[in-house]
Structures are given as structure tokens and as C-alpha cells.
Design a protein around this motif. Structure first.
Motif, PDB file in Angstrom:
ATOM      1  N   SER A  67     -29.775 -31.833  14.512  1.00  0.00           N
ATOM      2  CA  SER A  67     -29.684 -32.782  15.534  1.00  0.00           C
ATOM      3  C   SER A  67     -30.273 -31.751  16.728  1.00  0.00           C
ATOM      4  O   SER A  67     -29.894 -30.795  16.923  1.00  0.00           O
ATOM      5  CB  SER A  67     -28.344 -33.230  15.805  1.00  0.00           C
ATOM      6  N   PRO A  69     -30.188 -32.833  20.258  1.00  0.00           N
ATOM      7  CA  PRO A  69     -29.978 -34.118  21.229  1.00  0.00           C
ATOM      8  C   PRO A  69     -31.049 -34.077  22.424  1.00  0.00           C
ATOM      9  O   PRO A  69     -31.082 -35.428  22.975  1.00  0.00           O
ATOM     10  CB  PRO A  69     -28.389 -33.736  21.764  1.00  0.00           C
ATOM     11  N   GLU A  70     -31.394 -33.202  23.180  1.00  0.00           N
ATOM     12  CA  GLU A  70     -31.995 -33.163  24.245  1.00  0.00           C
ATOM     13  C   GLU A  70     -33.341 -33.896  23.852  1.00  0.00           C
ATOM     14  O   GLU A  70     -34.020 -34.577  24.974  1.00  0.00           O
ATOM     15  CB  GLU A  70     -32.469 -32.029  24.866  1.00  0.00           C
ATOM     16  N   ARG A  74     -33.025 -36.389  15.283  1.00  0.00           N
ATOM     17  CA  ARG A  74     -31.839 -35.904  14.264  1.00  0.00           C
ATOM     18  C   ARG A  74     -32.208 -36.367  13.025  1.00  0.00           C
ATOM     19  O   ARG A  74     -33.166 -37.191  12.708  1.00  0.00           O
ATOM     20  CB  ARG A  74     -30.686 -36.319  14.729  1.00  0.00           C
ATOM     21  N   ILE A  96     -31.291 -26.626  22.117  1.00  0.00           N
ATOM     22  CA  ILE A  96     -30.288 -26.387  21.079  1.00  0.00           C
ATOM     23  C   ILE A  96     -30.513 -27.336  19.994  1.00  0.00           C
ATOM     24  O   ILE A  96     -30.638 -28.649  19.987  1.00  0.00           O
ATOM     25  CB  ILE A  96     -28.749 -26.436  21.672  1.00  0.00           C
ATOM     26  N   MET A  98     -28.273 -28.387  16.197  1.00  0.00           N
ATOM     27  CA  MET A  98     -26.978 -28.066  15.733  1.00  0.00           C
ATOM     28  C   MET A  98     -26.986 -28.859  14.373  1.00  0.00           C
ATOM     29  O   MET A  98     -27.421 -29.909  14.388  1.00  0.00           O
ATOM     30  CB  MET A  98     -25.973 -28.077  16.808  1.00  0.00           C
ATOM     31  N   CYS A  99     -25.750 -28.450  13.697  1.00  0.00           N
ATOM     32  CA  CYS A  99     -25.274 -29.537  12.697  1.00  0.00           C
ATOM     33  C   CYS A  99     -24.339 -30.539  13.198  1.00  0.00           C
ATOM     34  O   CYS A  99     -23.580 -30.163  14.065  1.00  0.00           O
ATOM     35  CB  CYS A  99     -24.585 -28.756  11.476  1.00  0.00           C
ATOM     36  N   ASP A 100     -24.484 -31.747  13.134  1.00  0.00           N
ATOM     37  CA  ASP A 100     -23.668 -32.709  13.667  1.00  0.00           C
ATOM     38  C   ASP A 100     -22.885 -33.670  12.563  1.00  0.00           C
ATOM     39  O   ASP A 100     -22.584 -34.723  12.815  1.00  0.00           O
ATOM     40  CB  ASP A 100     -24.560 -33.545  14.547  1.00  0.00           C
ATOM     41  N   VAL A 101     -22.726 -33.037  11.482  1.00  0.00           N
ATOM     42  CA  VAL A 101     -21.913 -33.650  10.427  1.00  0.00           C
ATOM     43  C   VAL A 101     -20.947 -32.590  10.072  1.00  0.00           C
ATOM     44  O   VAL A 101     -21.299 -31.678   9.467  1.00  0.00           O
ATOM     45  CB  VAL A 101     -22.791 -33.926   9.198  1.00  0.00           C
ATOM     46  N   ALA A 111     -25.637 -23.530  14.888  1.00  0.00           N
ATOM     47  CA  ALA A 111     -26.680 -24.039  15.813  1.00  0.00           C
ATOM     48  C   ALA A 111     -27.745 -22.914  15.924  1.00  0.00           C
ATOM     49  O   ALA A 111     -27.715 -22.053  15.278  1.00  0.00           O
ATOM     50  CB  ALA A 111     -25.983 -24.222  17.067  1.00  0.00           C
TER      51      ALA A 111
END
Lengths: 117, 301
Positions: A67, A69-70, A74, A96, A98-101, A111
Motif C-alpha cells: 500500500s 496511502p499517499e 494498493r 512510504i 507498507m504492508c497493510d495486511v 515498509a
């Protein structure tokens, strides 16, 4: 006039920072990112602003999320099922990813950084 | 026996009015409850919120006293001059492990620890460390439901689960349940929500948000008196979305940096010169005469 200005401003706010896949060439350069507990490899990727790119996320051990986010990007990646994101970065900066799971103790530090120049 | 609470800080805070932050929730002294129900007089009470105890965490450079912070906090709570009406743990009771048997052992150990609390009305919600690797299975076996409603002295409490789904969302089933419960309430109802993760986009770059948090806030937005108490970010934080006030709590294991203040979201190491800095629990007082809640932040010594 006021209405016109408001519409213009809203369009400015909503203008995407990446171009979506349907607007892109069929075969942009591919960057493969391995995702495993609890790392991304490479941890940093460098992209050129305005240059289409495809990111392929290859999970080595279990389901992970990738992901940014900015940038509103994802995708999931599981073993045997790569995640793919095709886009054109339209904004320079450091973002950034990152893993979001949630994937275990160490997930919080999974990240990396996308640098768009 | 030393209580483990910084009494001087507690008294100093009490001396300036007892409030670290008065939320101005605007509680009415008399409030209607369920639609069609009679008005009911509300009375003062307080509860204690603890969060992110991470029982089983083992990294001496981050916290060399990890096994003793929770017992100290329990002892401190037992020494409070007036006992809270109930105690709420807002998730990450235990530290995550891949070993399902060890996960359950940690949960049983945690439960055994908190049985030492004098107050027996103890409530729990899971954090991702408790529930995300098995969709809340072990948590449900040992602590019960992961989301639920209860009412206390006229206040409506919703304990939510935004972690059993490892993608950090409540999911449609829970959202439907929440919508159904809220549909029964007057717009002036006093509502408190407990969750582990922030329900608003605090700092998505560090995964500090809930994927369908906006749907929850949309359901709550018609109500004028809503406070959310949550954990996950291991520090105090205050934010408002419309009428809704959001309060993050300290952890009892390690603090994390202020959102965006550090290149990476990593625990702040133990400081021998200031042991237990940034760790603690809070008392949440409802003050009906002043139409407010007060938060008393207690530190561990």
C-alpha cells in the motif's frame, strides 16, 4: 464566476497523483518487489515522474498487502498470485509503502520508500 | 506496598481541577435513551482504560521490565481511593505469535493477571496482535465476543472490532449490526465507542487508520455526544471529526513516535533515566454537573 472558481478548485484537489492503468501503454517497465515476513526487497524504489511503470509484488511466504496511502495505490499479493500495479507517477517526492495486511510480530516495520524524481 | 502509580502527578493533576483534558462531551444531566423510552437521570461514574499491554513481549532494550508493568498497573488501580465502575482493555492484550498454542497460553496468563483487579467488571476488545492471525478465534474462546454493546448509567457503549479481519476493517456484518443498534437511539444519546485502531485517518502511512472507518463515522455523525477511546498508537492523541471526539491511550509496554516525526514507526527504546516514560493508563470520569468527561492520565513508577 464564483461557481466556476469553486469547480476549478475542486478539480484541482481531485486531480489524481497517478494515472490509472487504462491510460497507460501496454508494456511499461516492470519492477519486481519481493514481500516476505517482515520485509520488502528492494526497500527503496526510484521512479521517474511522468514515466509509466508496473510494480509486481511477489509474496514469498503468505498474504501481504502493498500500500502507498499517499498515492492511493494498493494491491494484495499471495504465494503464487502476484499483485500488479500499473501507473504513472505524477508527483515528485518520497512516499512510504507498507504492508497493510497484518502478518505477525514485525508487521509494523514492514515498509519501504518510493522515490519519485 | 508501593502502588506503582505516580501519586504526585495524580494529585497535582487533581489540584488543577483533576482534568488532563475536559472533552466537553456535553452530557445532559437528564437524557432520553432508546427511542420511545422514558428520560433517565444520568449519574457520575468513571472507568479505567488500559491499552496495548502486549503480554508476552520480550525485548529488554525496549522494555526490560515487560513482565512487571501490567502487575504494577493492576496494583495501582487497586490502590485508587475510589474504584472504577468498570475497566476496559482496548486491545493488544497479548503480543502476536504464530504459535496458536502459545497465543492461547499468553491470553490465559493475561486473564489470570487481570483477575487480581479488585473491580470484577472487566471488558476486553482485541487488537491485531490478539486476533489478526486467526480472525479472532483464540480471543473469542478466552474472552468472548469481539464486538458488543452495553449500557451503563445512561451511556451507550459500543465496543468495536476493527482487527479480526487482518485487513483492518469491521466488515459489513458488524457495520449492519452497529447501524441497527444506533437506529434505536435518540440523536441526543450519549455514546462512547471503544476500538483498537483509530477510526479516522490518523496517519495511513503508518497504518494508523481503519479501512472502513469512514463508514463507522458516517453512522455516528448524526449523534451530538460521541467519544471514541482507542489504542494502537501507544501514545495520547486527541482529534475531532464533527461532533465525534477521538482519544488515543498510552500503552503499557512501549511508546511509539508522534505520527510522522520519525522515518520509521519503531518503538521508542527504554530510557534508564526515565523508566516507564510514556507508559500508563487513564481514568475516564463522567462529570454530569459540568457536562464533560475528564481524563486522568496515570503514569507507572
Amino acid at each position: 464566476m464564483l461557481k466556476l472558481i469553486i469547480i476549478f478548485v475542486m478539480l484541482g484537489i481531485m486531480y489524481p497523483q497517478v494515472m490509472q492503468a487504462e491510460e497507460l501503454p501496454a508494456d511499461p517497465p516492470v519492477i519486481t518487489i519481493k514481500a516476505g515476513r517482515f520485509y520488502f526487497s528492494p526497500q527503496q524504489i526510484k521512479l521517474k515522474r511522468g514515466m509509466p511503470v508496473a510494480l509486481e509484488i511477489e509474496a514469498t511466504d503468505r498474504l501481504h498487502g502493498f500500500s502507498v496511502p499517499e498515492l492511493g495505490l494498493r494491491v494484495d499479493a499471495d504465494v503464487g498470485r502476484k499483485g500488479r500495479l500499473t501507473f504513472t507517477p505524477e508527483k515528485s517526492g518520497r512516499f512510504i509503502f507498507m504492508c497493510d495486511v497484518f502478518c505477525g510480530s514485525g508487521h509494523e516495520e514492514m515498509a519501504g520508500e518510493m522515490v519519485v524524481e | 506496598m508501593k502502588s506503582g502509580i505516580d501519586r504526585r502527578e495524580f494529585l497535582r493533576l487533581a489540584g488543577i481541577g483533576g482534568a488532563v483534558f475536559a472533552s466537553g462531551l456535553g452530557f445532559d444531566a437528564v437524557a432520553a435513551e432508546r427511542r420511545g423510552g422514558a428520560a433517565r437521570k444520568l449519574s457520575d461514574f468513571y472507568f479505567v482504560q488500559l491499552s496495548d499491554t502486549h503480554w508476552g513481549f520480550n525485548n529488554p532494550t525496549i522494555n526490560p521490565d515487560a513482565a512487571h508493568v501490567l502487575p504494577k498497573a493492576i496494583d495501582a488501580i487497586n490502590h485508587l481511593s475510589r474504584q472504577p465502575d468498570f475497566i476496559m482493555f482496548t486491545g493488544d492484550l497479548t503480543h502476536s505469535t504464530d504459535d496458536a498454542e502459545l497465543r492461547r497460553r499468553r491470553m490465559h496468563e493475561f486473564k489470570q493477571q487481570v483477575e487480581a483487579l479488585s473491580v470484577k467488571d472487566i471488558k476486553f476488545i482485541p487488537g491485531e496482535h490478539d486476533a489478526s492471525l486467526d480472525n479472532g478465534a483464540a480471543f473469542q474462546e478466552i474472552f468472548g465476543a469481539t464486538y458488543y454493546y452495553f449500557r451503563h448509567k445512561g451511556v451507550h457503549f459500543f465496543a468495536l472490532d476493527n482487527v479480526s479481519d487482518p485487513t483492518a476493517q469491521l466488515g459489513q456484518t458488524q457495520l449492519d449490526w452497529l447501524a441497527g443498534e444506533l437506529a434505536e437511539l435518540h440523536r441526543s444519546a450519549n455514546i462512547v465507542v471503544f476500538a483498537h485502531r483509530p477510526l479516522f485517518d490518523l496517519y495511513p502511512q503508518w497504518d494508523w487508520y481503519t479501512k472502513d472507518g469512514k463508514a463507522v463515522l458516517d453512522l455516528l455523525s448524526p449523534f451530538q455526544h460521541v467519544a471514541v477511546f482507542y489504542g494502537h498508537i501507544h501514545q495520547q492523541h486527541y482529534f475531532e471529526t464533527g461532533y465525534i471526539k477521538h482519544f488515543a491511550a498510552n500503552s503499557l509496554i512501549f511508546p511509539l513516535p508522534v505520527p510522522g516525526s520519525a522515518p520509521k514507526k519503531v518503538p521508542i527504546p527504554w530510557n534508564a533515566a526515565k523508566p516507564y516514560a510514556g507508559l500508563g493508563f487513564r481514568n475516564v470520569h463522567s462529570r454530569q454537573a459540568r457536562h464533560a468527561y475528564e481524563l486522568l492520565e496515570n503514569t507507572i513508577v
